[in-house]
Design a protein around this motif. Structure first.
Motif, PDB file in Angstrom:
ATOM      1  N   LEU A 306       0.829  -1.211   0.000  1.00  0.00           N
ATOM      2  CA  LEU A 306       0.000   0.000   0.000  1.00  0.00           C
ATOM      3  C   LEU A 306       0.863   1.260   0.000  1.00  0.00           C
ATOM      4  N   ILE A 307       1.925   1.252   0.789  1.00  0.00           N
ATOM      5  CA  ILE A 307       2.809   2.416   0.877  1.00  0.00           C
ATOM      6  C   ILE A 307       3.607   2.588  -0.413  1.00  0.00           C
ATOM      7  N   ASP A 308       4.193   1.493  -0.898  1.00  0.00           N
ATOM      8  CA  ASP A 308       5.037   1.567  -2.098  1.00  0.00           C
ATOM      9  C   ASP A 308       4.257   1.994  -3.333  1.00  0.00           C
ATOM     10  N   ASN A 309       2.963   1.685  -3.369  1.00  0.00           N
ATOM     11  CA  ASN A 309       2.134   2.043  -4.527  1.00  0.00           C
ATOM     12  C   ASN A 309       1.368   3.343  -4.325  1.00  0.00           C
ATOM     13  N   GLY A 310       1.660   4.048  -3.233  1.00  0.00           N
ATOM     14  CA  GLY A 310       1.057   5.351  -3.017  1.00  0.00           C
ATOM     15  C   GLY A 310      -0.408   5.324  -2.651  1.00  0.00           C
ATOM     16  N   VAL A 311      -0.925   4.191  -2.220  1.00  0.00           N
ATOM     17  CA  VAL A 311      -2.337   4.090  -1.862  1.00  0.00           C
ATOM     18  C   VAL A 311      -2.615   4.832  -0.559  1.00  0.00           C
ATOM     19  N   ASN A 315       0.404   7.452   8.316  1.00  0.00           N
ATOM     20  CA  ASN A 315      -0.527   8.405   8.911  1.00  0.00           C
ATOM     21  C   ASN A 315      -1.684   8.747   7.978  1.00  0.00           C
ATOM     22  N   GLY A 316      -1.752   8.020   6.857  1.00  0.00           N
ATOM     23  CA  GLY A 316      -2.833   8.231   5.907  1.00  0.00           C
ATOM     24  C   GLY A 316      -4.063   7.415   6.279  1.00  0.00           C
ATOM     25  N   PRO A 317      -5.175   7.633   5.583  1.00  0.00           N
ATOM     26  CA  PRO A 317      -6.432   6.959   5.940  1.00  0.00           C
ATOM     27  C   PRO A 317      -6.433   5.467   5.634  1.00  0.00           C
ATOM     28  N   ALA A 318      -6.987   4.698   6.563  1.00  0.00           N
ATOM     29  CA  ALA A 318      -7.237   3.266   6.390  1.00  0.00           C
ATOM     30  C   ALA A 318      -8.423   2.907   7.288  1.00  0.00           C
ATOM     31  N   GLU A 363      -7.855  -0.133  -4.650  1.00  0.00           N
ATOM     32  CA  GLU A 363      -7.473   1.222  -5.035  1.00  0.00           C
ATOM     33  C   GLU A 363      -6.472   1.191  -6.191  1.00  0.00           C
ATOM     34  N   GLU A 364      -6.537   2.187  -7.028  1.00  0.00           N
ATOM     35  CA  GLU A 364      -5.541   2.331  -8.105  1.00  0.00           C
ATOM     36  C   GLU A 364      -4.172   2.628  -7.475  1.00  0.00           C
ATOM     37  N   PRO A 365      -3.083   2.103  -7.968  1.00  0.00           N
ATOM     38  CA  PRO A 365      -2.941   1.304  -9.206  1.00  0.00           C
ATOM     39  C   PRO A 365      -2.871  -0.199  -8.935  1.00  0.00           C
ATOM     40  N   SER A 458      11.940   5.139   3.012  1.00  0.00           N
ATOM     41  CA  SER A 458      10.730   5.765   3.548  1.00  0.00           C
ATOM     42  C   SER A 458       9.706   4.716   3.966  1.00  0.00           C
ATOM     43  N   THR A 459       9.621   3.628   3.202  1.00  0.00           N
ATOM     44  CA  THR A 459       8.710   2.531   3.553  1.00  0.00           C
ATOM     45  C   THR A 459       9.215   1.821   4.797  1.00  0.00           C
ATOM     46  N   VAL A 460      10.524   1.601   4.876  1.00  0.00           N
ATOM     47  CA  VAL A 460      11.122   0.952   6.044  1.00  0.00           C
ATOM     48  C   VAL A 460      10.802   1.737   7.314  1.00  0.00           C
ATOM     49  N   ALA A 461      10.980   3.054   7.256  1.00  0.00           N
ATOM     50  CA  ALA A 461      10.732   3.884   8.438  1.00  0.00           C
ATOM     51  C   ALA A 461       9.293   3.730   8.917  1.00  0.00           C
ATOM     52  N   GLN A 462       8.358   3.658   7.986  1.00  0.00           N
ATOM     53  CA  GLN A 462       6.947   3.537   8.354  1.00  0.00           C
ATOM     54  C   GLN A 462       6.612   2.141   8.881  1.00  0.00           C
TER      55      GLN A 462
END
Length: 541
Positions: A306-311, A315-318, A363-365, A458-462
């Motif tokens: 989800l993070i790597d594909n920008g979904v 701290n984003g919505p889920a 979700e896209e993509p 950035s993905t690792v940190a999250q």
């Protein structure tokens, strides 16, 4: 062990002829030895009496002691299987001077001890062990007969096995850990099958010389011979492993807390396996070779996708609704997860909300293959190319459509993993680099490790922060309590058809150690697998 030695295979085609064949032979034998009535008499029924149990075992033991395999087999309910193994006992295993002492019968079950000697090319050593048999009523003859099982002859024998004494096929090894400590199956019991595999593969390279052994030969599997008694010591070769004696000891103790449990610990900075332990009735190395659904521990990979594909982001919505429907199948959360439509990915992750992940996978993509690509390309899973040093399963995340696409995202459906895979997933998540797990150094035999491109920092940190939150505020709090240092975790429970209770999964890290465990029918992740992982991290991290 020399493969030229004749091996008598249990369940083979050799039939022992005693005045006839199969069950039809028993009436003739009975008439001759007085054990089962005469022709024309009505066959007995019901469980054998105490006298019948005593008489049958006495005759069976007497024939066995004399080395009369044909006669001994005739007192069993499967002479065609018993005969070859009893023959091999004397001829191929070179066991003589057999003395059998029966214990006190418990109904139709009789324990007994065997004392004998194994003689080979001028060398002899005593052999002793305990076993048990059961007497049953013959289905066609009504005779009291030994219920045949290979374990009657020796408790380590299973169908397809035989006994052989000869020069070992490979020299013995002295496996040593990363700190130089000797790793023996006596001190670390669950390492027994693993050390046998290492000996089979690396015994010749380790520089030792073979000895002479009495061993179980597994003729119907790929398993190496199982040594039972060493007659002549060879010179063991020293084999370096990546295992840590202290972490292995902790793993051995931890899995014994729960039946049908397995655990693996790895060093994320190198991929070295620090411990592997199994506590299972079947002796299977489920830690390395298991192929079962990992439950919500899979959400580490799904979150990365989800993070790597920008979904979304940590701290984003889920949102976490009560239910989520994907292509006609409705998914729910466990009862302790309350709906939260304002949840972030971090909240949904640390509370292990199924519906929050499922609502995002269309979700896209994202496509049917997105989760597969994430698992293979970034985490090194599912390509069948790991070179650990022994047989291992590399995980499986197939690209699927329909309801299984959603189920895969929460570690159900068609996803298959084992503790080795999930320990590696955690190691990749917290370092960003896929370092293929291994049990022996790659330069030992010039193996080439599998590779993958790993994760963006950035993905690792999250991911690392979400696992920290899970360990300190989420579903892993209880299991990880009391652990200091940099810690993180993810819980999981996987439903399995036919099981009333789900499998318990847990993976976590502490400093430069990652570990994962699975307990069959262990319940929620923190119930069984969690304490196992915590015990290992407490020592290793």
């Amino acid at each position: 062990m020399g493969r030229g030695v004749k091996a008598a295979v249990i369940g083979g085609v050799l039939a022992v002829m005693v005045g006839g064949a199969g069950y039809g032979a028993y009436n003739v034998v009975s008439a001759l030895d007085g054990g089962g009535g005469s022709a024309g008499s009505e066959a007995k029924s019901g469980p054998p009496s105490g006298d019948e149990v005593a008489e049958t075992t006495e005759k069976f033991f007497a024939a066995w002691e004399k080395g009369d395999a044909t006669s001994a087999a005739s007192y069993t309910n499967n002479a065609s299987a018993a005969g070859p193994l009893l023959t091999a006992y004397g001829e191929d295993a070179h066991i003589t001077g057999v003395q059998i002492t029966p214990g006190t019968a418990a109904g139709t079950s009789v324990p007994f001890t065997v004392k004998a000697k194994v003689s080979y090319e001028g060398t002899a050593k005593p052999l002793s062990y305990a076993s048990r048999l059961t007497v049953v009523r013959g289905e066609t003859t009504g005779r009291a007969l030994v219920d045949w099982d290979p374990s009657v002859v020796h408790p380590d024998l299973k169908d397809g096995d035989t006994l052989v004494t000869a020069e070992s096929a490979t020299p013995q090894i002295q496996a040593v850990g990363r700190d130089g400590a000797v790793l023996s199956k006596e001190k670390y019991p669950s390492l027994g099958p693993i050390l046998a595999k290492l000996r089979e593969k690396y015994g010749d390279q380790a520089g030792g010389t073979p000895g002479v052994e009495l061993a179980v030969r597994h003729t119907t599997t790929e398993a190496p011979d199982t040594p039972l008694l060493t007659l002549t010591e060879g010179r063991p070769g020293k084999l370096r492993t990546t295992l840590s004696a202290s972490v292995q000891a902790a793993a051995e103790k931890a899995v014994k807390r729960y039946g049908e449990s397995s655990v693996v610990a790895v060093k994320p900075s190198t991929g070295e396996v620090l411990a592997v332990a199994n506590h299972r009735e079947d002796g299977f190395n489920a830690a390395f070779q298991g192929t079962v659904a990992p439950g919500s521990t899979m959400k580490i990979i799904t979150a990365a996708m989800l993070i790597d594909n920008g979904v979304t982001s940590m701290n984003g919505p889920a949102p976490c609704p009560e239910t989520a429907t994907w292509q006609s199948q409705t998914f729910r959360n466990i009862t302790t997860v309350k709906p939260d439509l304002s949840a972030t990915l971090a909240t949904t992750f640390m509370r292990s909300c199924n519906t929050g992940f499922i609502k995002l996978i269309d979700e896209e993509p994202l496509t049917d293959s997105s989760l597969t690509q994430e698992a293979e390309e970034r985490f090194g899973l599912g390509r069948n190319n790991w070179q650990t040093g022994i047989t291992s399963f590399d995980g499986k995340v197939p690209a699927v459509s329909g309801p299984d696409r959603a189920a895969n995202a929460i570690g159900q459906g068609q996803v298959q993993m084992n503790p080795l895979n999930m320990a590696s997933v955690t190691a990749t998540a917290v370092t960003g680099a896929f370092r293929q797990p291994h049990l022996v150094p790659f330069d030992l035999d010039d193996r080439k490790p599998a590779t993958a491109k790993g994760l963006p920092q950035s993905t690792v940190a999250q991911l690392k922060q979400m696992m920290r939150l899970t360990a300190t505020q989420g579903t892993a709090v209880e299991a990880m309590s009391g652990l200091g240092g940099d810690i993180g975790a993810k819980t999981g429970s996987a439903e399995v058809d036919g099981q009333a209770v789900s499998n318990s999964w847990f993976t976590g890290f502490r400093n430069d150690v990652a570990a994962a465990a699975m307990t069959e029918e262990g319940g929620h992740g923190g119930d069984a697998a969690g304490p196992i992982v915590a015990d290992v991290l407490r020592v290793g991290g």
